[in-house]
Scaffold this motif. Structure first.
Motif, mmCIF file in Angstrom:
data_model
loop_
_atom_site.group_PDB
_atom_site.id
_atom_site.type_symbol
_atom_site.label_atom_id
_atom_site.label_comp_id
_atom_site.label_asym_id
_atom_site.label_seq_id
_atom_site.Cartn_x
_atom_site.Cartn_y
_atom_site.Cartn_z
ATOM 1 N N GLN A 44 0.825 -1.202 0.000
ATOM 2 C CA GLN A 44 0.000 0.000 0.000
ATOM 3 C C GLN A 44 0.863 1.257 0.000
ATOM 4 O O GLN A 44 1.951 1.288 0.588
ATOM 5 C CB GLN A 44 -0.901 0.014 1.239
ATOM 6 C CG GLN A 44 -1.817 -1.190 1.358
ATOM 7 C CD GLN A 44 -2.706 -1.088 2.581
ATOM 8 O OE1 GLN A 44 -3.471 -0.141 2.742
ATOM 9 N NE2 GLN A 44 -2.616 -2.082 3.455
ATOM 10 N N SER A 45 0.358 2.294 -0.638
ATOM 11 C CA SER A 45 0.953 3.619 -0.473
ATOM 12 C C SER A 45 0.855 4.012 0.994
ATOM 13 O O SER A 45 -0.074 3.609 1.702
ATOM 14 C CB SER A 45 0.213 4.631 -1.346
ATOM 15 O OG SER A 45 0.524 5.950 -0.948
ATOM 16 N N ASP A 46 1.810 4.813 1.459
ATOM 17 C CA ASP A 46 1.823 5.160 2.883
ATOM 18 C C ASP A 46 0.975 6.377 3.230
ATOM 19 O O ASP A 46 0.912 6.780 4.398
ATOM 20 C CB ASP A 46 3.254 5.377 3.368
ATOM 21 C CG ASP A 46 3.937 6.595 2.749
ATOM 22 O OD1 ASP A 46 3.383 7.172 1.785
ATOM 23 O OD2 ASP A 46 5.036 6.969 3.207
ATOM 24 N N GLU A 47 0.288 6.958 2.257
ATOM 25 C CA GLU A 47 -0.385 8.230 2.500
ATOM 26 C C GLU A 47 -1.477 8.143 3.561
ATOM 27 O O GLU A 47 -1.772 9.131 4.241
ATOM 28 C CB GLU A 47 -0.961 8.765 1.187
ATOM 29 C CG GLU A 47 0.122 9.159 0.175
ATOM 30 C CD GLU A 47 -0.459 9.610 -1.151
ATOM 31 O OE1 GLU A 47 -1.682 9.432 -1.355
ATOM 32 O OE2 GLU A 47 0.306 10.133 -1.983
ATOM 33 N N ALA A 48 -2.109 6.967 3.718
ATOM 34 C CA ALA A 48 -3.187 6.823 4.695
ATOM 35 C C ALA A 48 -2.670 6.553 6.113
ATOM 36 O O ALA A 48 -3.462 6.540 7.059
ATOM 37 C CB ALA A 48 -4.126 5.688 4.275
ATOM 38 N N PHE A 49 -1.355 6.367 6.261
ATOM 39 C CA PHE A 49 -0.810 5.952 7.549
ATOM 40 C C PHE A 49 0.024 7.027 8.232
ATOM 41 O O PHE A 49 0.390 6.882 9.400
ATOM 42 C CB PHE A 49 0.053 4.699 7.371
ATOM 43 C CG PHE A 49 -0.676 3.539 6.774
ATOM 44 C CD1 PHE A 49 -1.457 2.710 7.568
ATOM 45 C CD2 PHE A 49 -0.595 3.269 5.412
ATOM 46 C CE1 PHE A 49 -2.133 1.633 7.020
ATOM 47 C CE2 PHE A 49 -1.266 2.196 4.851
ATOM 48 C CZ PHE A 49 -2.046 1.374 5.657
ATOM 49 N N VAL A 50 0.362 8.089 7.530
ATOM 50 C CA VAL A 50 1.275 9.092 8.070
ATOM 51 C C VAL A 50 0.786 10.470 7.632
ATOM 52 O O VAL A 50 0.235 10.633 6.536
ATOM 53 C CB VAL A 50 2.719 8.814 7.583
ATOM 54 C CG1 VAL A 50 2.830 8.970 6.074
ATOM 55 C CG2 VAL A 50 3.742 9.664 8.305
ATOM 56 N N SER A 51 0.953 11.458 8.512
ATOM 57 C CA SER A 51 0.432 12.794 8.215
ATOM 58 C C SER A 51 1.542 13.824 8.027
ATOM 59 O O SER A 51 1.265 15.016 7.922
ATOM 60 C CB SER A 51 -0.503 13.254 9.346
ATOM 61 O OG SER A 51 0.169 13.270 10.595
ATOM 62 N N SER A 52 2.779 13.398 8.007
ATOM 63 C CA SER A 52 3.895 14.342 7.844
ATOM 64 C C SER A 52 4.951 13.718 6.953
ATOM 65 O O SER A 52 4.866 12.558 6.552
ATOM 66 C CB SER A 52 4.488 14.712 9.208
ATOM 67 O OG SER A 52 4.899 13.550 9.906
ATOM 68 N N GLY A 53 5.968 14.496 6.642
ATOM 69 C CA GLY A 53 7.039 14.010 5.798
ATOM 70 C C GLY A 53 6.772 14.265 4.327
ATOM 71 O O GLY A 53 5.675 14.655 3.921
ATOM 72 N N THR A 54 7.786 14.003 3.530
ATOM 73 C CA THR A 54 7.737 14.269 2.096
ATOM 74 C C THR A 54 8.120 13.015 1.320
ATOM 75 O O THR A 54 9.187 12.444 1.558
ATOM 76 C CB THR A 54 8.720 15.394 1.725
ATOM 77 O OG1 THR A 54 8.420 16.557 2.506
ATOM 78 C CG2 THR A 54 8.631 15.730 0.250
ATOM 79 N N PRO A 55 7.260 12.571 0.381
ATOM 80 C CA PRO A 55 7.661 11.431 -0.454
ATOM 81 C C PRO A 55 8.744 11.844 -1.443
ATOM 82 O O PRO A 55 8.679 12.924 -2.026
ATOM 83 C CB PRO A 55 6.362 11.037 -1.164
ATOM 84 C CG PRO A 55 5.507 12.254 -1.124
ATOM 85 C CD PRO A 55 5.889 13.025 0.098
ATOM 86 N N LYS A 56 9.737 10.976 -1.616
ATOM 87 C CA LYS A 56 10.839 11.277 -2.537
ATOM 88 C C LYS A 56 11.194 10.032 -3.347
ATOM 89 O O LYS A 56 11.082 8.906 -2.860
ATOM 90 C CB LYS A 56 12.085 11.742 -1.770
ATOM 91 C CG LYS A 56 11.918 13.081 -1.049
ATOM 92 C CD LYS A 56 13.214 13.489 -0.362
ATOM 93 C CE LYS A 56 13.085 14.828 0.345
ATOM 94 N NZ LYS A 56 14.351 15.228 1.028
ATOM 95 N N THR A 57 11.650 10.268 -4.570
ATOM 96 C CA THR A 57 12.161 9.190 -5.404
ATOM 97 C C THR A 57 13.660 9.071 -5.174
ATOM 98 O O THR A 57 14.377 10.074 -5.122
ATOM 99 C CB THR A 57 11.885 9.478 -6.886
ATOM 100 O OG1 THR A 57 10.473 9.575 -7.082
ATOM 101 C CG2 THR A 57 12.432 8.369 -7.762
#
Length: 513
Positions: A44-57
């Motif tokens: 799963q994508s982590d967007e539903a589990f965490v409310s902070s931080g920045t996704p990076k490649t």
């Protein structure tokens, strides 16, 4: 605690042929924008589990799809950033975290950051992937913890020697069978994996589908034997190891002691859980006898272990160790077969941190939901670990941990103040001044210990609750510069020793004398 290394090519070794059902697990691909199916399992994508931080490649090329992205968190010393995952209360979970830096913090930061990882209110350990990354490898950490509630939090936090943004590549929570590691009291400790090896084996990591819980069994080869192709039934084995680890072994070349170093690195001074796995190398002993003593650093671990075709497991729930560890298998008199060993697991026992009173945690989470931009570190346990308390929160000492002050002055918070704040009955002060909070004021009469209430310079509206006059220890009530209306309650105007400030509310009046 020592972390473990992943050879990236070996992660791709799972066969899709004739696989059993995968374990009950939540697999989170950190930083990914969408879910994906890898080797037949959904990540799963982590967007539903965490409310902070920045996704990076990840700039550096990685062979495993799970390592293509990370979630990166801002470098702020002693602040934690958490994933919150729904779980089944009372079950044990294997938590595995994977880290592949890949240069995500830029060319000016060639080395990975060093930072902390936390489960609920427990400090799990330090993440240091520097050596692995220099070798082009990812790192993983694994622990076993019991779900104390309906959710578990996993957090990363910047410590005093973190020099750039912490990150994470993948997070896995696998629900374990109730019989696994059940000699451990998980109400007081967690377990952090130090080593898990298939002895005499030199191939790729053994994992699912061979291990039904997708535990990683790394190769450990000295004077290894060839595969014996045994089909050992392990359903009755303690901890349910995969039958494949019994296809190879370490053994003495003749009937004499077998001595070797395991784990292959020095250990921190701590208490450890050790489980060792043995099975005879054929379906029949014939006229042979394989009986030996097992010692750890010269101290007897188990006497007269008789290894049969059915196999055996010996374990110690609490064994103190420090430095390099030597295992010795010494044949008993009359034994005419060389001693052997097939597998081993070692965990460091991690004392659980404290736990904030559930009612207070529930109230703070309700307050968080009513804020439109709550502090980024308002996740996980509010009070633990002690050096990672939530911003603006002060906690009590002693066996029953309560929230005693709330100070979010000038934090840029908007939204409203949830009535749940009145459930925090140990509060002595609430300071929320200089924000953009709106809506009506809750009824604070349940806060019998409240001494100071600062709500100035916000956008609160409606009447001042008369019940504030009945709060017995209230000494400061700052309500100036809001949009309050109606009359100031007479019991506040007449309350002895109260410093009351209400200016800057154009439609607020006093009762005529």
């Amino acid at each position: 605690m020592s972390h473990l290394r992943i050879f990236l090519l070996l992660l791709l070794s799972v066969s899709s042929l004739s696989q059993p059902s995968p374990p009950s697990a939540i697999l989170i691909d950190c930083g990914a924008s969408e879910s994906s199916v890898i080797d037949g399992r959904k990540w799963q994508s982590d967007e539903a589990f965490v409310s902070s931080g920045t996704p990076k490649t990840v700039p550096d090329k990685a062979l495993d799809q799970i390592l293509f992205t990370v979630r990166s968190f801002p470098l702020e010393t002693r602040r934690k950033f958490c994933y919150v995952v729904s779980v089944s209360r009372g079950w044990k979970y294997m938590i595995r975290t994977t880290y592949f830096y890949g240069g995500v913090n830029g060319k000016d930061t060639p080395s990975p950051p060093v930072f902390d990882q936390i489960v609920d209110g427990t400090f799990w350990g330090v993440v240091n992937t520097t050596a692995d990354y220099a070798d082009g490898l990812a790192s993983y950490y694994e622990g076993v913890f019991m779900a104390q509630g309906k959710s578990m939090s996993f957090c990363v936090g910047s410590n005093s020697y973190t020099t750039s943004d912490p990150f994470i590549s993948a997070l896995e929570l696998v629900r374990l069978d109730g019989t696994l590691y059940n000699s451990t009291d998980f109400s007081t400790v967690g377990m952090s994996l130090v080593a898990r090896h298939a002895f005499g084996y030199s191939g790729p990591i053994i994992r699912f589908p061979d291990d039904e819980f997708d535990r990683f069994w790394e190769p450990y080869s000295l004077n290894s034997t060839g595969p014996n192709n045994r089909k050992l039934e392990v359903s009755g084995f303690w901890n349910l190891p995969p039958s494949r680890i019994f296809n190879t072994d370490l053994r003495a070349t003749q009937v004499q002691p077998l001595e070797f170093t395991w784990p292959p690195m020095p250990l921190a001074k701590a208490t450890y859980y050790i489980a060792l796995y043995f099975a005879h190398d054929s379906d029949s002993l014939g006229d042979g006898s394989r009986v030996f003593d097992v010692s750890v650093n010269g101290i007897t671990y188990y006497k007269e272990l008789s290894v049969t075709p059915a196999g055996a497991v010996i374990f110690a729930s609490r064994w103190p160790l420090e430095g390099l560890t030597t295992l010795t298998l010494s044949p008993r008199s009359g034994s005419n077969l060389a001693p052997l060993i097939n597998g081993g697991e070692m965990f460091e026992l991690v004392p659980l941190g404290g736990k904030t009173l559930v009612r207070d945690v529930t109230a703070l989470n309700a307050i968080k939901k009513s804020f439109k931009n709550a502090p980024a570190d308002w996740n996980g346990d509010p009070c633990f670990p002690k050096n990672y308390t939530w911003s603006g929160v002060t906690c009590s000492e002693g066996p029953r941990i309560r929230i005693v002050t709330l100070n979010l002055t000038n934090m840029g918070i908007s939204g409203s103040l949830a009535p749940a704040v009145t459930k925090l009955t140990a509060l002595s002060s609430i300071w929320l001044g200089k924000n953009s909070l709106s809506g009506s004021l809750p009824d604070f009469s349940s806060l019998k210990l409240l001494e100071s209430l600062h709500l100035e310079d916000n956008r609160f509206s409606g009447n001042i609750p008369p019940s504030l006059g009945g709060v017995p220890h209230l000494r400061e009530l700052f309500l100036q510069n809001n949009n309050l209306t109606g009359q100031i309650p007479s019991n506040l105007l007449q309350k002895p020793g109260l410093n009351l400030r209400t200016s800057g509310n154009p439609f607020l009046t006093q009762q005529p004398r």
